[in-house]
Design a protein around this motif. Sequence first.
Motif, PDB file in Angstrom:
ATOM      1  N   UNK A   1       0.833  -1.169   0.219  1.00 45.04           N
ATOM      2  CA  UNK A   1      -0.081  -0.061   0.050  1.00 45.04           C
ATOM      3  C   UNK A   1       1.004   1.167  -0.049  1.00 45.04           C
TER       4      UNK A   1
ATOM      5  N   UNK B   1       1.584   3.617  -5.300  1.00 45.61           N
ATOM      6  CA  UNK B   1       1.464   4.986  -6.208  1.00 45.61           C
ATOM      7  C   UNK B   1       2.926   5.398  -6.595  1.00 45.61           C
TER       8      UNK B   1
ATOM      9  N   UNK C   1      -4.872  -8.164  -3.297  1.00 49.30           N
ATOM     10  CA  UNK C   1      -5.904  -7.202  -3.310  1.00 49.30           C
ATOM     11  C   UNK C   1      -5.254  -5.848  -3.325  1.00 49.30           C
TER      12      UNK C   1
ATOM     13  N   UNK D   1      -6.662  -3.570  -6.353  1.00 50.74           N
ATOM     14  CA  UNK D   1      -7.461  -2.264  -6.092  1.00 50.74           C
ATOM     15  C   UNK D   1      -6.656  -1.234  -6.848  1.00 50.74           C
TER      16      UNK D   1
ATOM     17  N   UNK E   1      -8.544   1.339  -9.522  1.00 51.86           N
ATOM     18  CA  UNK E   1      -8.513   2.851  -9.279  1.00 51.86           C
ATOM     19  C   UNK E   1      -7.756   3.553 -10.607  1.00 51.86           C
TER      20      UNK E   1
ATOM     21  N   UNK F   1     -10.192   5.639 -13.202  1.00 52.57           N
ATOM     22  CA  UNK F   1      -9.987   7.227 -12.972  1.00 52.57           C
ATOM     23  C   UNK F   1      -9.496   7.378 -14.388  1.00 52.57           C
TER      24      UNK F   1
ATOM     25  N   UNK G   1     -13.030  -6.022  -2.363  1.00 49.10           N
ATOM     26  CA  UNK G   1     -12.284  -5.870  -3.582  1.00 49.10           C
ATOM     27  C   UNK G   1     -13.132  -5.815  -4.914  1.00 49.10           C
TER      28      UNK G   1
ATOM     29  N   UNK H   1      -7.136  -6.232   5.503  1.00 44.64           N
ATOM     30  CA  UNK H   1      -7.371  -6.575   4.110  1.00 44.64           C
ATOM     31  C   UNK H   1      -8.392  -5.839   3.393  1.00 44.64           C
TER      32      UNK H   1
ATOM     33  N   UNK I   1      -7.703  -1.968   3.259  1.00 46.79           N
ATOM     34  CA  UNK I   1      -6.581  -1.418   2.456  1.00 46.79           C
ATOM     35  C   UNK I   1      -7.204  -1.271   0.977  1.00 46.79           C
ATOM     36  N   UNK I   2      -8.285  -2.209   0.460  1.00 46.05           N
ATOM     37  CA  UNK I   2      -8.860  -2.117  -0.765  1.00 46.05           C
ATOM     38  C   UNK I   2      -9.392  -0.696  -0.851  1.00 46.05           C
TER      39      UNK I   2
ATOM     40  N   UNK J   1      -8.685   2.248   0.777  1.00 44.75           N
ATOM     41  CA  UNK J   1      -7.519   3.152   0.638  1.00 44.75           C
ATOM     42  C   UNK J   1      -6.533   3.304  -0.621  1.00 44.75           C
ATOM     43  N   UNK J   2      -6.213   1.885  -1.029  1.00 48.24           N
ATOM     44  CA  UNK J   2      -5.439   1.834  -2.339  1.00 48.24           C
ATOM     45  C   UNK J   2      -6.333   2.706  -3.539  1.00 48.24           C
ATOM     46  N   UNK J   3      -7.381   1.926  -3.600  1.00 45.68           N
ATOM     47  CA  UNK J   3      -8.259   2.458  -4.553  1.00 45.68           C
ATOM     48  C   UNK J   3      -8.209   4.151  -4.619  1.00 45.68           C
TER      49      UNK J   3
ATOM     50  N   UNK K   1      -6.540   6.324  -3.159  1.00 45.62           N
ATOM     51  CA  UNK K   1      -5.354   6.993  -3.320  1.00 45.62           C
ATOM     52  C   UNK K   1      -4.840   7.035  -4.988  1.00 45.62           C
ATOM     53  N   UNK K   2      -5.027   5.739  -5.632  1.00 38.48           N
ATOM     54  CA  UNK K   2      -4.752   5.617  -6.935  1.00 38.48           C
ATOM     55  C   UNK K   2      -5.576   6.229  -7.966  1.00 38.48           C
ATOM     56  N   UNK K   3      -6.822   6.391  -7.444  1.00 41.34           N
ATOM     57  CA  UNK K   3      -8.092   6.900  -8.385  1.00 41.34           C
ATOM     58  C   UNK K   3      -7.648   8.279  -8.474  1.00 41.34           C
TER      59      UNK K   3
ATOM     60  N   UNK L   1      -4.936  10.200  -7.349  1.00 37.92           N
ATOM     61  CA  UNK L   1      -3.612  10.682  -7.882  1.00 37.92           C
ATOM     62  C   UNK L   1      -3.333  10.694  -9.397  1.00 37.92           C
TER      63      UNK L   1
ATOM     64  N   UNK M   1      -2.329   8.146   7.624  1.00 42.10           N
ATOM     65  CA  UNK M   1      -1.921   6.650   7.626  1.00 42.10           C
ATOM     66  C   UNK M   1      -3.297   5.580   7.882  1.00 42.10           C
ATOM     67  N   UNK M   2      -3.184   4.511   7.210  1.00 43.94           N
ATOM     68  CA  UNK M   2      -4.336   3.538   7.780  1.00 43.94           C
ATOM     69  C   UNK M   2      -4.137   3.253   9.112  1.00 43.94           C
TER      70      UNK M   2
END
Lengths: 345, 194
Positions: free
Chosen positions: A56, A60, A93, A97, A101, A105, B36, B66, B69-70, B72-74, B76-78, B80, B179-180
């Motif tokens: 995680x 990025x 995962x 994920x 994203x 996006x 997920x 688990x 994180x799905x 948060x990861x999504x 952030x990447x979406x 950014x 932070x998570x």
Amino acid sequence: MTQSQPLVLGIETSCDETAVGIVAGRNLLSNVIASSVDEHERFGGVVPEIASRAHLEAIWPAIERAAREAKISLDDLDAISVTAGPGLVGALLVGVSAANGLALALDKPLYGVNHLASHVAVDLLTHEKPVGPAIALLVSGGHSSILKLESLTGSYEQLGRTLDDAAGEAFDKIARLLGLGFPGGPLIDREAKSGKVAIDFPRGMTAAKDQGDHRFDFSFSGLKTAVSRYLKATPQYLRADVATSFQEAVVDVLTMKSIDACKASGIETLLIGGGVAANSRLRELAGERAKKAGLELRIPPASLCTDNGAMVAALGAQLLSDGVSPSELGIAVDSSASVSTTSWI
Amino acid sequence: MTTLVIDTATSRTSVGLFDGAVPLFAGRHDGATEHGEALPRLVSGALNLGRPITQVLVGMGPGPFTGLRVGITFAEVFARSKGIPWAGICSLDGIVSGVTGEYIVATDARRKEIYWAKFDSGKRITEPQVSLPEEVQALGLPVYGEGASKYGFEADIDMIYPHPLFMLASLEWADGVHQPMYLRKPDAIPTSER
Ligand SMILES: [Zn+2]
């Protein structure tokens, strides 16, 4: 960018490497790998939760760096590709994920692909002629399999697999017994350079009784026990000789069985991938034996043998070029995915 | 300002889309191991409205690792990859609304434990913690959230999971979370201690 050279970003997070690669068709543009291996060292093996947390944090930055090194804008991508299995669920995962994203996006198609097939697909980046019918030996800390494939994106069949530890795990365990550290593969490889094959350690699954159902299967737990017993019984042991003898026992079986699989299938190409394919003795012995058997041997450079994003991107690009439909939204990761699933529909 | 709101810190996956404070889309899926698969489908539903997203808000937990994180990861990447801002909030801050006085919000931490924090009239007054349900019950305050409903406290069935509307509203008083919130160390024993 034409569809014959699609620009694809691949994400790989099935174990402890956070990896992102970008290809233009069969040309490698960037291959970024952030590993959490140091964080696992004091545990003597990959801790899934530690790996997932590290993924995680790293994902990025890895995506951004891969785009920068490839000198592309993410908007230019034709598709995203991601490892959906096999591997550690929590780790997979994070990659899936992140891929979701990106794909949503940027409004790009997404391919969920098989990790083992990706190890084979990396061959696209290093060989002019695409691999046809081949036997693939895939050996790493997470898997040890012999696969038979008709073509890269054609049908795959698993001929054999390990019944207990993966080959890379065996290296880790013996390295720990010898006080060499983690990960064991490169450390044993180096130690073995100064030793000789002085101890006759057992070759797992090679007895006459195993030639039926387990002809192409591996087992490394007996070898581990044998090394452990030897160390206890021989306080004055020579570490280099133990490392060399252990390594020889592993690579002897790996190469013997893969070449046997080629002969049994009438196939003339042997492909070796996975982290253990970086082992110098495996490369050497496979080279000698393949030559003797009249086989073509294909092993990618070490940087493309270990888990990486470029191999995932290469497979995605090939699927796109072949006109395979992207995966539907909501890819389900599959920790024990069989290789018969090249991509997720 | 069009905000995409995401939470995967509990067994529910929640997605909301807002124009300012006006809800445009709300979607959810219940399933503790299905974040997920559910999240991209729900977000796709929100995107189908065709509104350009200008910021993303995501629950940073506390939550089982688990699934947490799905989201948060999504998020952030979406965000950014689109070059838009994203922010994290404490998921406990988005569960309860309109209650006065002191109360507890608790979610399921599994292993017979709960994540919880103390609130006073809509605002959180303690850092999130992980504890046994008995220890929280001993505080003698009303308890809301999935932790309450699952561990036998008297619970308000409308305020069990993070709600995109309350999550968005919490931006007005809560600090951002960067932070998570795992609140537990990974299970692993160093070889030197075996
Ligand atoms: Zn691998």
